[in-house]
Design an enzyme around this catalytic site. Structure first.
Site, PDB file in Angstrom:
ATOM      1  N   GLN A 255      14.339  17.723  28.487  1.00 55.34           N
ATOM      2  CA  GLN A 255      13.630  17.867  29.755  1.00 55.34           C
ATOM      3  C   GLN A 255      12.120  17.856  29.546  1.00 55.34           C
ATOM      4  OE1 GLN A 255      15.319  21.295  31.738  1.00 55.34           O
ATOM      5  NE2 GLN A 255      17.277  20.254  32.097  1.00 55.34           N
ATOM      6  N   ARG A 256      11.407  17.553  30.637  1.00 57.93           N
ATOM      7  CA  ARG A 256       9.944  17.478  30.654  1.00 57.93           C
ATOM      8  C   ARG A 256       9.425  16.318  29.802  1.00 57.93           C
ATOM      9  NH1 ARG A 256       8.333  21.595  33.393  1.00 57.93           N
ATOM     10  NH2 ARG A 256       6.155  21.215  32.919  1.00 57.93           N
ATOM     11  N   LYS A 257      10.247  15.269  29.656  1.00 57.67           N
ATOM     12  CA  LYS A 257       9.831  14.076  28.924  1.00 57.67           C
ATOM     13  C   LYS A 257       9.898  12.823  29.795  1.00 57.67           C
ATOM     14  CE  LYS A 257      11.281  15.891  24.429  1.00 57.67           C
ATOM     15  NZ  LYS A 257      12.115  15.669  23.207  1.00 57.67           N
ATOM     16  N   GLY A 258      10.151  13.004  31.089  1.00 58.68           N
ATOM     17  CA  GLY A 258      10.192  11.865  32.006  1.00 58.68           C
ATOM     18  C   GLY A 258      11.561  11.241  32.181  1.00 58.68           C
TER      19      GLY A 258
ATOM     20  N   GLU B  52      23.298  12.206  46.784  1.00 63.76           N
ATOM     21  CA  GLU B  52      24.207  13.130  47.463  1.00 63.76           C
ATOM     22  C   GLU B  52      23.579  14.509  47.522  1.00 63.76           C
ATOM     23  OE1 GLU B  52      28.454  15.161  46.294  1.00 63.76           O
ATOM     24  OE2 GLU B  52      28.264  13.001  45.970  1.00 63.76           O
TER      25      GLU B  52
ATOM     26  N   GLY C 234      14.274  12.490  33.666  1.00 61.34           N
ATOM     27  CA  GLY C 234      14.839  12.713  34.991  1.00 61.34           C
ATOM     28  C   GLY C 234      14.410  11.647  35.972  1.00 61.34           C
TER      29      GLY C 234
ATOM     30  N   CYS D 197      25.753  13.108  40.854  1.00 62.26           N
ATOM     31  CA  CYS D 197      25.199  14.161  40.001  1.00 62.26           C
ATOM     32  C   CYS D 197      24.159  13.565  39.072  1.00 62.26           C
ATOM     33  CB  CYS D 197      26.296  14.801  39.143  1.00 62.26           C
ATOM     34  SG  CYS D 197      27.352  15.953  40.028  1.00 62.26           S
ATOM     35  N   ILE D 198      23.174  14.366  38.709  1.00 55.83           N
ATOM     36  CA  ILE D 198      22.161  13.929  37.750  1.00 55.83           C
ATOM     37  C   ILE D 198      21.822  15.107  36.844  1.00 55.83           C
ATOM     38  CG2 ILE D 198      20.299  14.433  39.400  1.00 55.83           C
ATOM     39  CD1 ILE D 198      18.669  12.180  38.043  1.00 55.83           C
ATOM     40  N   LEU D 199      21.682  14.825  35.564  1.00 59.49           N
ATOM     41  CA  LEU D 199      21.357  15.883  34.610  1.00 59.49           C
ATOM     42  C   LEU D 199      20.595  15.301  33.431  1.00 59.49           C
ATOM     43  CD1 LEU D 199      21.733  18.794  33.407  1.00 59.49           C
ATOM     44  CD2 LEU D 199      23.798  17.912  32.303  1.00 59.49           C
ATOM     45  N   THR D 200      19.486  15.938  33.093  1.00 58.80           N
ATOM     46  CA  THR D 200      18.845  15.732  31.800  1.00 58.80           C
ATOM     47  C   THR D 200      19.141  16.967  30.971  1.00 58.80           C
ATOM     48  OG1 THR D 200      17.037  14.488  32.833  1.00 58.80           O
ATOM     49  CG2 THR D 200      16.694  15.255  30.584  1.00 58.80           C
TER      50      THR D 200
END
Length: 408
Positions: free
Chosen positions: A281-284, A307, A286, A273-276
């Site tokens: 968000q929109r700051k690089g 995955e 991710g 799983c990945i989450l910002t």
């Protein structure tokens, strides 16, 4: 005629267009959104609050993360089901003709319903039925109040709680602000539990073992599920490692995002799983998290891939990362380069390399093998379209031992 004095509580009433109140689940009409314009919606659920019905609606043009509870005065009862469907089709046609590249990117990131490709029809119906209504409306985490996007299976005692308050360091959650304040006076953590494995300026990464820090890891999963639609919540966190990215200041280390990975992945996944978190968000961040997962794969001398299924935002981030990394190498490389060499240099799985190059029209299949066609002008055009590279991982700042070498 419609009697405005009693809204829709009590017995059913009729309007001129024969709409019965209270509105039924499944009704299609239009609703006034935050842009003050009316958009086509479907009523997903309804509830009675103080003799007045509230309706949970899904906007046909938007991703499920924008579903919300609305009152009757936000709904246009004169818009028939046919009108609503026609409006969606018109907007799609118009957007294809008039959308700028910037608008298209914004639409892709907000409206595209991707990430469910690996569900069969029955599983998708079950998933959507269970998760159709957001159970938590907002959370407070550190200095941010954040609107949630999706359902998360918190324990039943939190099901009637519209807002939850999280400790930003240990991720304990409570129902009331004063409970959080009492907790913060006792909590002695100023960063995630686990080992700090990377620090560069104000950025730090912590590795948290799900077996050693079970409650923290489970709370992280509850929190993350509020912003991830497609993932199953794993209660058995023992099998996972969690990598928490933080911005650090004199008050502590504040989580901005994370990714998880299995300790032992049969399929070769280097990320589960990945989450910002939305405020960051929109700051690089991710792409930074993605790059970090590949730096760990390089340390393990393995090839990695995320995955599936990926969320819509996750897929956008990965495509952007793969594109930038491969273009940079092709731009700097002298002479021919093979798929295997690209995989060895980047730790990106060969299938992901091939798919990315195919999308960029930089690869052809000739006489039983792939041939990379790296025309300099085409590379420059793609690099310009890809934009700036953003935050970069400095491998020299990574101090980390792979899990199997830790005795795991």
């Amino acid at each position: 005629m419609f009697d405005s004095s009693g809204e829709d509580g009590g017995s059913c009433r009729k309007r001129k267009n024969r709409v019965l109140l209270p509105l039924e689940v499944g009704t299609k009409l239009t609703c006034r959104w935050r842009d003050d314009k009316y958009h086509p919606v479907t009523i997903i659920e309804r509830k009675k609050v103080n003799d007045e019905y509230h309706y949970y609606v899904h906007y046909s043009e938007f991703n499920r993360r924008l579903d919300e509870w609305v009152k009757l005065d936000q709904l246009n009862l004169d818009a028939t089901e046919a009108d609503a469907v026609e409006k969606v089709e018109d907007k799609v046609r118009e957007s294809g003709l008039k959308m700028t590249r910037h608008q298209k990117r914004k639409i892709d990131e907000t409206h595209v319903e991707e990430g469910h490709e690996d569900f069969d029809a029955a599983s998708l119906r079950e998933h959507e039925e269970i998760t159709k209504v957001k159970n938590i409306g907002k959370i407070e985490l550190g200095r941010y109040e954040i609107d949630t996007w999706y359902f998360s299976p918190f324990p039943p005692e939190y099901s009637d709680c519209n807002k939850l308050f999280f400790c930003e360091f240990c991720l304990a959650f409570v129902k009331r602000k004063e409970q959080l304040q009492r907790h913060m006076r006792k909590c002695d953590l100023k960063h995630p539990p686990g080992d700090e494995i990377y620090r560069n300026g104000s950025l730090s990464m912590f590795e948290v073992d799900g077996r050693k820090n079970k409650v923290y890891s489970q709370n992280l999963c509850y929190l993350a599920k509020l912003f991830l639609d497609h993932k199953t919540l794993y209660y058995d966190v023992d099998l996972f490692l969690f990598y928490i990215l933080c911005e650090c200041d004199d008050r502590g280390c504040h989580m901005v995002g994370y990714f998880s990975k299995e300790k032992h992945s049969e399929e070769g996944y280097n990320l589960a799983c990945i989450l910002t978190l939305p405020p960051y968000q929109r700051k690089g961040y991710g792409k930074f998290l993605i790059a970090f997962s590949y730096e760990l794969s390089k340390k393990e001398t393995k090839v990695g891939t995320p995955e599936r299924p990926l969320s819509d935002l996750g897929l956008l981030s990965y495509r952007g990362y793969w594109t930038r990394v491969l273009l940079d190498i092709l731009k700097k490389h002298r002479g021919n380069v093979s798929i295997k060499e690209l995989t060895d240099m980047t730790a990106i799985r060969s299938e992901d390399v091939i798919n990315t190059l195919q999308q960029l029209e930089l690869i052809q299949y000739r006489k039983g093998q792939y041939v990379i066609c790296a025309d300099p002008k085409l590379l420059d055009r793609h690099l310009k379209a890809a934009g700036r590279s953003g935050l970069e991982v400095d491998p020299s700042k990574l101090i980390w031992t792979p899990y199997k070498e830790q005795g795991g």
